[in-house]
Write an enzyme that holds these catalytic residues in place. Structure first.
Site, short mmCIF file in Angstrom:
data_model
loop_
_atom_site.label_atom_id
_atom_site.label_comp_id
_atom_site.label_asym_id
_atom_site.label_seq_id
_atom_site.Cartn_x
_atom_site.Cartn_y
_atom_site.Cartn_z
N HIS A 1 9.60 -3.59 3.14
CA HIS A 1 9.06 -3.87 1.80
C HIS A 1 10.17 -4.26 0.83
CE1 HIS A 1 5.84 -1.00 3.27
NE2 HIS A 1 5.11 -2.02 2.84
N ASP B 1 8.68 8.85 -3.89
CA ASP B 1 9.75 8.23 -3.10
C ASP B 1 9.66 6.70 -3.19
OD1 ASP B 1 11.97 8.41 -1.34
OD2 ASP B 1 10.65 7.72 0.27
N ASP B 2 8.44 6.19 -3.14
CA ASP B 2 8.24 4.73 -3.24
C ASP B 2 8.78 4.21 -4.57
OD1 ASP B 2 6.89 4.86 -0.84
OD2 ASP B 2 4.89 4.64 -1.70
N SER C 1 6.93 -0.49 9.89
CA SER C 1 5.54 -0.37 9.42
C SER C 1 5.38 1.00 8.79
CB SER C 1 4.59 -0.48 10.62
OG SER C 1 3.31 0.00 10.26
N SER C 2 4.56 1.05 7.76
CA SER C 2 4.30 2.35 7.11
C SER C 2 3.69 3.33 8.11
CB SER C 2 3.33 2.16 5.94
OG SER C 2 3.85 1.21 5.05
N ARG C 3 3.01 2.79 9.10
CA ARG C 3 2.35 3.66 10.08
C ARG C 3 3.35 4.32 11.03
NH1 ARG C 3 -3.32 2.26 10.60
NH2 ARG C 3 -3.81 0.59 9.14
N GLN D 1 12.50 4.06 -4.67
CA GLN D 1 13.04 2.93 -3.90
C GLN D 1 12.85 1.60 -4.63
OE1 GLN D 1 12.54 2.65 0.39
NE2 GLN D 1 11.23 4.43 0.31
N MET E 1 0.85 -1.19 0.00
CA MET E 1 0.00 0.00 0.00
C MET E 1 0.89 1.25 0.00
SD MET E 1 -3.43 -0.92 2.03
CE MET E 1 -2.84 -0.70 3.67
N LYS F 1 5.13 -9.87 9.66
CA LYS F 1 4.57 -8.99 10.68
C LYS F 1 3.03 -9.08 10.67
CE LYS F 1 4.20 -4.46 10.41
NZ LYS F 1 2.80 -4.14 10.77
N HIS G 1 9.27 1.04 3.16
CA HIS G 1 10.43 1.06 4.06
C HIS G 1 11.26 -0.18 3.75
CE1 HIS G 1 8.08 -1.95 6.17
NE2 HIS G 1 7.08 -1.08 6.29
O1 PAF Z 1 -0.15 -5.68 3.72
C1 PAF Z 1 -0.55 -4.78 2.95
O2 PAF Z 1 0.14 -3.80 2.66
C2 PAF Z 1 -1.95 -4.91 2.36
O3 PAF Z 1 -2.84 -5.48 3.25
C3 PAF Z 1 -1.97 -5.64 1.00
C4 PAF Z 1 -1.54 -7.09 1.15
C5 PAF Z 1 -1.06 -4.93 0.01
C6 PAF Z 1 -3.39 -5.65 0.44
O4 PAF Z 1 -3.87 -4.36 0.25
#
Ligand code: PAF
Length: 292
Positions: free
Chosen positions: A37, A78-79, A187-189, A82, A30, A151, A34
């Site tokens: 990913h 930026d994504d 985490s993106s958060r 990367q 999504m 995670k 980071h």
């Molecule tokens: O883990 C995520 O980033 C999302 O849940 C995913 C698997 C891309 C589905 O939208």
């Protein structure tokens, strides 16, 4: 790296690679990328993919809370930088209208023990949205192998179950959780945490580690193990534990008494930011495979 925005174009791209005998690896995301990913991209290559597609799509159907969707970090340029540097060959960037055109009304739902606890209860409809979008992405990208981070343990178990039940014929690879030096799971958060909030959030990995140590020292009562997490977190203002549970990975049943197959999983809100993490109580690798 090719940037692809339409389903038709992504299908044609993938079809051409498959015709050339390439093994397609897929990393759905999504965005707000980071190192965690980027490790998924490396895992796709390690699993034998000779061409890798990533997707960036903030999927509205998996957000039960509109405010959470609106606040989800979006860092597209930026994504893409990367992903290109990590050697991704194509990035699929559909719009919400492309994925869910007017009149859309089909959803995929995994039922049973995998979706009656933890995040499934805390975020009603979340996994229905995840299963639906991942199924759609799989049918558009047509990967041979897809990689997900451990995670999101419950997510990857649900996706593995879906792939098996619907005979999708895609290998699912689970990549280990990547942590920052202070122990917080990437985490993106995390980018929404101030320095002060981040200091509070560190109670989560600390509590999990203390629970693992307590288990190793002979404490097997789940409530007692969970107390380690509560004790580390609830000393701070602005912190709320959404859930903290011990689950047997075989059968995904809640366990009052923990055993070597159990994970302790928790979700917390730290100053309004929701974070999840888990630990295998035995310290061994978690076998993320679907059983009959
Ligand atoms: O883990 C995520 O980033 C999302 O849940 C995913 C698997 C891309 C589905 O939208």
């Amino acid at each position: 790296m090719d940037r692809i925005t339409t389903i038709a174009e992504q299908r044609a791209w993938s079809r051409a690679r498959t015709r050339d005998g390439r093994r397609i690896g897929f990393v759905p995301t999504m965005g707000a990328l980071h190192e965690g990913h980027l490790s998924l991209v490396a895992q796709a290559r390690a699993a034998g993919a000779d061409t890798v597609v990533a997707s960036i799509f903030v999927n509205p159907t998996q957000f039960d809370n509109p405010e959470d969707l609106a606040k989800y970090p979006r860092t597209l340029e930026d994504d893409c930088r990367q992903l290109a540097a990590a050697g991704v060959d194509a990035v699929f960037l559909p719009t919400a209208q492309e994925m869910y055109p007017d009149g859309y009304c089909t959803f995929v739902e995994v039922v049973g023990p995998l979706t009656d606890k933890l995040c499934a209860v805390a975020r009603p409809g979340h996994f229905r949205g995840v299963a639906t979008v991942v199924n759609k992405l799989f049918s558009i990208v047509r990967p041979d192998v897809a990689v997900f981070g451990q995670k999101d343990l419950q997510q990857v178990l649900i996706i593995s179950r879906m792939v098996r039940d619907l005979d999708l014929g895609i290998d699912i690879v689970v990549a280990p959780t990547v942590r920052d030096a202070d122990g917080l799971a990437m985490s993106s958060r995390n980018r929404r945490l101030s320095a002060e909030s981040r200091a509070k959030a560190l109670g989560l990995p600390r509590g999990l580690e203390l629970a693992r140590r307590a288990f190793a020292a002979g404490e097997h009562t789940s409530l007692k193990l969970c107390e380690n997490v509560y004790d580390q977190l609830l000393v701070h203002d602005g912190v709320e534990v959404d859930y903290c549970d011990v689950v047997d990975i075989h059968g995904f049943a809640e366990a009052d008494t923990a055993n070597d197959r159990c994970v302790l999983a928790a979700a917390v809100f730290v100053d309004g930011v929701r974070l999840i993490d888990h630990v295998a109580l035995s310290g061994a690798a978690i076998p993320v495979s679907v059983e009959d």
